[in-house]
Design an enzyme around this catalytic site. Structure first.
Site, short mmCIF file in Angstrom:
data_model
loop_
_atom_site.label_atom_id
_atom_site.label_comp_id
_atom_site.label_asym_id
_atom_site.label_seq_id
_atom_site.Cartn_x
_atom_site.Cartn_y
_atom_site.Cartn_z
N LYS A 159 55.03 -50.99 55.84
CA LYS A 159 55.81 -51.67 54.82
C LYS A 159 57.14 -50.92 54.76
O LYS A 159 57.37 -50.08 53.89
CB LYS A 159 55.06 -51.65 53.48
CG LYS A 159 55.56 -52.66 52.47
CD LYS A 159 54.58 -52.79 51.31
CE LYS A 159 55.16 -53.59 50.18
NZ LYS A 159 55.43 -55.00 50.51
N1 PPE Z 1 53.45 -59.66 53.60
C1 PPE Z 1 54.65 -59.16 53.23
C2 PPE Z 1 55.80 -59.29 54.15
C3 PPE Z 1 54.79 -58.53 51.99
O1 PPE Z 1 55.96 -58.02 51.64
C4 PPE Z 1 53.67 -58.45 51.13
C5 PPE Z 1 53.80 -57.79 49.78
C6 PPE Z 1 52.44 -58.98 51.55
C7 PPE Z 1 52.37 -59.57 52.81
C8 PPE Z 1 51.18 -58.88 50.73
O2 PPE Z 1 50.71 -57.56 50.67
P1 PPE Z 1 49.88 -57.02 49.42
O3 PPE Z 1 50.83 -56.85 48.30
O4 PPE Z 1 49.29 -55.73 49.89
O5 PPE Z 1 48.83 -58.03 49.12
N2 PPE Z 1 55.08 -57.88 49.18
C9 PPE Z 1 55.43 -57.00 48.10
C10 PPE Z 1 56.93 -57.02 47.81
C11 PPE Z 1 57.50 -58.23 47.16
C12 PPE Z 1 58.96 -58.04 46.76
O6 PPE Z 1 59.67 -59.05 46.63
O7 PPE Z 1 59.39 -56.91 46.52
C13 PPE Z 1 54.59 -57.24 46.87
O8 PPE Z 1 53.96 -58.28 46.74
O9 PPE Z 1 54.53 -56.34 46.03
#
Ligand code: PPE
Length: 307
Positions: A159
């Protein structure tokens, strides 16, 4: 505007929100090599609070750092304690937590040299990411003109800050075109993920999500797979195409910020009945029940704290 909290944890100390500042020559600000997390804490049914899957998020932060080649100068336990402490000191019964690990100032140039690795943990109240209505009615999505990263260009298991230039491009394009979110395909043309969410589709009762190859290994994704399995659904990880999405009975995005957000339309085609489908509704209901401590079978996913 982000709703200010009182304090931000910065390199081991809690500092006033407005004083959590960095120099303009901060390496990560120029070159994007930093890593972060997004975590949610929820007010629970017994009038306490709990962080959802804290350990998994903090471990992913360390994994992201390892992939990028950064060494976080704290232990997993220290970061976990700092997260709870920051929520408590800010009096947040629920909210969003944003740990960020970045390379500080020192030398310039792509090679970060011996610049310090710095860590911040910010917390703030954050409601429904795509709007309260989206959770119930679903959102409109457009396939992006931008592909998700090729795995040897950017590393999608991290991330990493720089990975999100791609997300910003896709999201701003989708919003400018009047949609709520962008769906990105991988460089082979298969469905990948959205700018900040993983995706699920449902067809004939079978729940499908993309394999992890080109996507962030979402913690919400993993949780929903587990919950769906426990509820007796068949869940598969399999590549699928955008036309398979068009003819799905249901589709939904998930993520920490977006939680479980149904998709009602993709590329001007109605998905299913054009509203939150029964599987999405069931998983969404169970998800909110679990994060609020309403299902003791999943209590191991919660780290409780009291204000
Ligand atoms: N894909 C991406 C690209 C992504 O950024 C997130 C989380 C996910 C999948 C889902 O991951 P998880 O949160 O572990 O279920 N995106 C984070 C950032 C959003 C933002 O705008 O800042 C979040 O959901 O916290």
């Amino acid at each position: 505007m982000v709703k200010k909290a009182e304090k931000i944890w910065f390199d081991g100390k809690l500092v006033p929100w407005d004083e959590a500042q960095v120099h303009v020559l901060t390496h990560t600000l120029h070159y994007g090599a930093g890593v972060f997390e997004g975590i949610r804490a929820y007010a629970t049914v017994d009038d306490k609070s709990a962080v959802f899957r804290l350990r998994e998020h903090v471990v992913r932060l360390f994994d992201s750092a390892k992939i990028i080649g950064m060494t976080i100068p704290y232990t997993v336990e220290e970061i976990e304690t700092a997260i709870i402490e920051t929520l408590r000191v800010n009096g947040l019964k629920e909210g969003y937590v944003r740990p960020l690990v970045f390379i500080g100032d020192g030398v310039m140039g792509v090679h970060p040299g011996g610049n310090p690795i710095r860590v911040v943990i910010a917390t703030w109240p954050w409601g429904a990411y795509l709007g309260e209505e989206a959770l119930e009615k679903g959102i409109r999505v457009k396939t992006s003109s931008f592909n998700r990263h090729h795995v040897n260009v950017m590393m999608t298991k991290a991330k990493a800050c720089g990975n999100y230039v791609n997300s910003v491009l896709a999201k701003t394009e989708a919003v400018a075109d009047g949609y709520d979110e962008a769906l990105m395909l991988d460089t082979q043309g298969f469905v990948s993920e959205a700018s900040g969410e993983n995706i699920f589709i449902v067809k004939d009762g079978i729940i499908k999500t993309t394999p992890l190859t080109s996507v962030l290994p979402g913690i919400t994704r993993a949780s929903l797979m587990q919950v769906a399995d426990d509820l007796g659904y068949k869940v598969v990880e399999q590549i699928f195409t955008r036309d398979e999405l068009y003819i799905a009975d249901e589709a939904f995005f998930c993520g920490t910020a977006a939680e479980v957000t149904p998709i009602r339309e993709v590329d001007n085609r109605t998905i299913g009945e054009g509203k939150r489908g029964p599987v999405a509704e069931k998983l969404q209901k169970e998800f909110f029940n679990i994060v609020k401590g309403g299902n003791s079978d999943y209590v191991q996913w919660l780290d409780y704290y009291e204000i």
